[in-house]
Design a protein around this motif. Structure first.
Motif, PDB file in Angstrom:
ATOM      1  N   GLY A  47       0.795  -1.206   0.000  1.00  0.00           N
ATOM      2  CA  GLY A  47       0.000   0.000   0.000  1.00  0.00           C
ATOM      3  C   GLY A  47       0.831   1.261   0.000  1.00  0.00           C
ATOM      4  N   ALA A  48       0.133   2.359   0.187  1.00  0.00           N
ATOM      5  CA  ALA A  48       0.772   3.671   0.264  1.00  0.00           C
ATOM      6  C   ALA A  48       1.163   3.939   1.709  1.00  0.00           C
ATOM      7  CB  ALA A  48      -0.171   4.751  -0.233  1.00  0.00           C
ATOM      8  N   ILE A  49       2.317   4.549   1.909  1.00  0.00           N
ATOM      9  CA  ILE A  49       2.804   4.894   3.243  1.00  0.00           C
ATOM     10  C   ILE A  49       2.084   6.146   3.731  1.00  0.00           C
ATOM     11  CG2 ILE A  49       4.817   5.744   4.523  1.00  0.00           C
ATOM     12  CD1 ILE A  49       6.516   3.857   2.769  1.00  0.00           C
ATOM     13  N   ASP A  50       1.591   6.086   4.940  1.00  0.00           N
ATOM     14  CA  ASP A  50       0.941   7.225   5.572  1.00  0.00           C
ATOM     15  C   ASP A  50       2.034   8.133   6.131  1.00  0.00           C
ATOM     16  OD1 ASP A  50      -0.393   9.063   7.154  1.00  0.00           O
ATOM     17  OD2 ASP A  50      -1.670   7.568   8.129  1.00  0.00           O
ATOM     18  N   GLY A  51       2.358   9.170   5.401  1.00  0.00           N
ATOM     19  CA  GLY A  51       3.412  10.092   5.794  1.00  0.00           C
ATOM     20  C   GLY A  51       3.101  10.908   7.035  1.00  0.00           C
ATOM     21  N   GLY A  52       1.871  10.845   7.516  1.00  0.00           N
ATOM     22  CA  GLY A  52       1.491  11.599   8.694  1.00  0.00           C
ATOM     23  C   GLY A  52       1.768  10.885  10.003  1.00  0.00           C
ATOM     24  N   LYS A  53       2.280   9.654   9.929  1.00  0.00           N
ATOM     25  CA  LYS A  53       2.576   8.899  11.143  1.00  0.00           C
ATOM     26  C   LYS A  53       3.938   9.290  11.702  1.00  0.00           C
ATOM     27  CE  LYS A  53      -1.182   6.516  10.977  1.00  0.00           C
ATOM     28  NZ  LYS A  53      -2.280   6.945  11.810  1.00  0.00           N
ATOM     29  N   LEU A  54       4.105   9.123  12.997  1.00  0.00           N
ATOM     30  CA  LEU A  54       5.352   9.449  13.681  1.00  0.00           C
ATOM     31  C   LEU A  54       6.508   8.660  13.065  1.00  0.00           C
ATOM     32  CD1 LEU A  54       6.547  11.040  16.092  1.00  0.00           C
ATOM     33  CD2 LEU A  54       6.093   9.017  17.490  1.00  0.00           C
ATOM     34  N   HIS A  55       7.582   9.319  12.718  1.00  0.00           N
ATOM     35  CA  HIS A  55       8.787   8.729  12.129  1.00  0.00           C
ATOM     36  C   HIS A  55       8.503   8.015  10.807  1.00  0.00           C
ATOM     37  CE1 HIS A  55      10.917   9.727  15.780  1.00  0.00           C
ATOM     38  NE2 HIS A  55      10.031   9.069  16.479  1.00  0.00           N
ATOM     39  N   ALA A  56       7.610   8.559  10.011  1.00  0.00           N
ATOM     40  CA  ALA A  56       7.249   7.934   8.732  1.00  0.00           C
ATOM     41  C   ALA A  56       8.445   7.873   7.791  1.00  0.00           C
ATOM     42  CB  ALA A  56       6.120   8.715   8.068  1.00  0.00           C
ATOM     43  N   ALA A  57       8.511   6.802   7.026  1.00  0.00           N
ATOM     44  CA  ALA A  57       9.543   6.661   6.000  1.00  0.00           C
ATOM     45  C   ALA A  57       9.299   7.686   4.898  1.00  0.00           C
ATOM     46  CB  ALA A  57       9.508   5.252   5.421  1.00  0.00           C
ATOM     47  N   PRO A  58      10.347   8.133   4.236  1.00  0.00           N
ATOM     48  CA  PRO A  58      10.169   9.113   3.160  1.00  0.00           C
ATOM     49  C   PRO A  58       9.649   8.494   1.856  1.00  0.00           C
ATOM     50  CG  PRO A  58      12.491   8.613   3.427  1.00  0.00           C
ATOM     51  CD  PRO A  58      11.763   7.910   4.544  1.00  0.00           C
ATOM     52  N   GLN A  59       9.712   7.176   1.717  1.00  0.00           N
ATOM     53  CA  GLN A  59       9.227   6.523   0.511  1.00  0.00           C
ATOM     54  C   GLN A  59       7.703   6.617   0.455  1.00  0.00           C
ATOM     55  OE1 GLN A  59      11.433   5.050   2.649  1.00  0.00           O
ATOM     56  NE2 GLN A  59      13.252   5.212   1.394  1.00  0.00           N
ATOM     57  N   GLN A  60       7.142   6.388  -0.727  1.00  0.00           N
ATOM     58  CA  GLN A  60       5.702   6.541  -0.918  1.00  0.00           C
ATOM     59  C   GLN A  60       4.910   5.245  -0.753  1.00  0.00           C
ATOM     60  OE1 GLN A  60       6.258   8.456  -4.839  1.00  0.00           O
ATOM     61  NE2 GLN A  60       4.988  10.101  -4.026  1.00  0.00           N
ATOM     62  N   LEU A  61       5.550   4.092  -0.988  1.00  0.00           N
ATOM     63  CA  LEU A  61       4.825   2.822  -1.017  1.00  0.00           C
ATOM     64  C   LEU A  61       5.577   1.757  -0.227  1.00  0.00           C
ATOM     65  CD1 LEU A  61       4.321   3.208  -4.801  1.00  0.00           C
ATOM     66  CD2 LEU A  61       2.429   3.241  -3.173  1.00  0.00           C
ATOM     67  N   TYR A  62       4.858   0.697   0.136  1.00  0.00           N
ATOM     68  CA  TYR A  62       5.491  -0.406   0.865  1.00  0.00           C
ATOM     69  C   TYR A  62       4.896  -1.734   0.420  1.00  0.00           C
ATOM     70  CZ  TYR A  62       1.320  -1.135   3.684  1.00  0.00           C
ATOM     71  OH  TYR A  62       0.047  -1.425   4.086  1.00  0.00           O
ATOM     72  N   ALA A  63       5.645  -2.801   0.692  1.00  0.00           N
ATOM     73  CA  ALA A  63       5.166  -4.172   0.517  1.00  0.00           C
ATOM     74  C   ALA A  63       5.789  -5.020   1.613  1.00  0.00           C
ATOM     75  CB  ALA A  63       5.553  -4.712  -0.859  1.00  0.00           C
ATOM     76  N   VAL A  64       5.008  -5.952   2.144  1.00  0.00           N
ATOM     77  CA  VAL A  64       5.467  -6.878   3.167  1.00  0.00           C
ATOM     78  C   VAL A  64       5.265  -8.294   2.626  1.00  0.00           C
ATOM     79  CG1 VAL A  64       5.199  -7.684   5.548  1.00  0.00           C
ATOM     80  CG2 VAL A  64       4.741  -5.274   4.985  1.00  0.00           C
ATOM     81  N   TRP A  65       6.345  -9.068   2.600  1.00  0.00           N
ATOM     82  CA  TRP A  65       6.332 -10.430   2.060  1.00  0.00           C
ATOM     83  C   TRP A  65       6.767 -11.422   3.133  1.00  0.00           C
ATOM     84  CZ3 TRP A  65       5.179 -11.210  -3.166  1.00  0.00           C
ATOM     85  CH2 TRP A  65       5.170 -10.064  -3.981  1.00  0.00           C
ATOM     86  N   ARG A  66       6.263 -12.664   3.013  1.00  0.00           N
ATOM     87  CA  ARG A  66       6.680 -13.749   3.903  1.00  0.00           C
ATOM     88  C   ARG A  66       7.145 -14.925   3.050  1.00  0.00           C
ATOM     89  NH1 ARG A  66       2.383 -15.527   8.121  1.00  0.00           N
ATOM     90  NH2 ARG A  66       1.249 -15.984   6.215  1.00  0.00           N
ATOM     91  N   PHE A  67       8.182 -15.623   3.548  1.00  0.00           N
ATOM     92  CA  PHE A  67       8.800 -16.732   2.817  1.00  0.00           C
ATOM     93  C   PHE A  67       9.077 -17.887   3.774  1.00  0.00           C
ATOM     94  CE2 PHE A  67      10.091 -12.627   1.297  1.00  0.00           C
ATOM     95  CZ  PHE A  67       9.806 -12.678  -0.061  1.00  0.00           C
ATOM     96  N   PRO A  68       9.039 -19.113   3.270  1.00  0.00           N
ATOM     97  CA  PRO A  68       9.361 -20.243   4.135  1.00  0.00           C
ATOM     98  C   PRO A  68      10.850 -20.372   4.426  1.00  0.00           C
ATOM     99  CG  PRO A  68       8.914 -21.004   1.918  1.00  0.00           C
ATOM    100  CD  PRO A  68       8.608 -19.524   1.942  1.00  0.00           C
ATOM    101  N   ASP A  69      11.686 -19.784   3.552  1.00  0.00           N
ATOM    102  CA  ASP A  69      13.131 -19.918   3.724  1.00  0.00           C
ATOM    103  C   ASP A  69      13.855 -18.805   2.966  1.00  0.00           C
ATOM    104  OD1 ASP A  69      13.188 -20.738   0.961  1.00  0.00           O
ATOM    105  OD2 ASP A  69      12.817 -22.799   1.608  1.00  0.00           O
ATOM    106  N   ASP A  70      15.159 -18.746   3.187  1.00  0.00           N
ATOM    107  CA  ASP A  70      15.988 -17.712   2.572  1.00  0.00           C
ATOM    108  C   ASP A  70      16.057 -17.866   1.049  1.00  0.00           C
ATOM    109  OD1 ASP A  70      17.640 -15.400   3.124  1.00  0.00           O
ATOM    110  OD2 ASP A  70      19.363 -16.625   2.553  1.00  0.00           O
TER     111      ASP A  70
END
Length: 111
Positions: A47-70
């Motif tokens: 999704g889009a990063i909420d820049g109004g949150k405390l210590h928000a990242a300067p980037q505009q978007l994010y993704a979170v992924w999960r994996f069974p292994d490296d």
């Protein structure tokens, strides 16, 4: 489990693409996802990063992924790079195996 947190913002090359070129690019990205899903790569949130949150990242978007292994994590990173993603998006990756809260406190204590 291993996790990848991507933070990214578009580069001028992305902004210069018209709608048809962007859709063609998305089709290319989508083609590789079936094989990565078969390896266990799972998109948890994007999704889009909420820049109004405390210590928000300067980037505009994010993704979170999960994996069974490296290996699955490395396959996704290689697949992303192979699509030319980094030509279009300035990306910061944070990746690694997960630990529980007490183990993370031990990691912090060891620093």
């Amino acid at each position: 489990m291993h996790y990848l947190l991507e933070l990214y913002s578009p580069k001028p090359a992305w902004l210069a693409l018209d709608v048809a070129a962007r859709q063609a690019y998305f089709a290319t990205v989508g083609e590789g996802m079936a094989a990565l899903s078969a390896m266990g790569a799972e998109a948890l949130a994007m999704g889009a990063i909420d820049g109004g949150k405390l210590h928000a990242a300067p980037q505009q978007l994010y993704a979170v992924w999960r994996f069974p292994d490296d290996a699955a994590l490395d396959a996704l990173l290689a697949g992303i790079a192979a699509t030319g993603w980094h030509d279009y998006f300035e990306t910061i990756n944070a990746a690694g195996p997960s630990v529980d809260f007490p183990a993370h406190l031990a990691q912090l204590a060891a620093l």
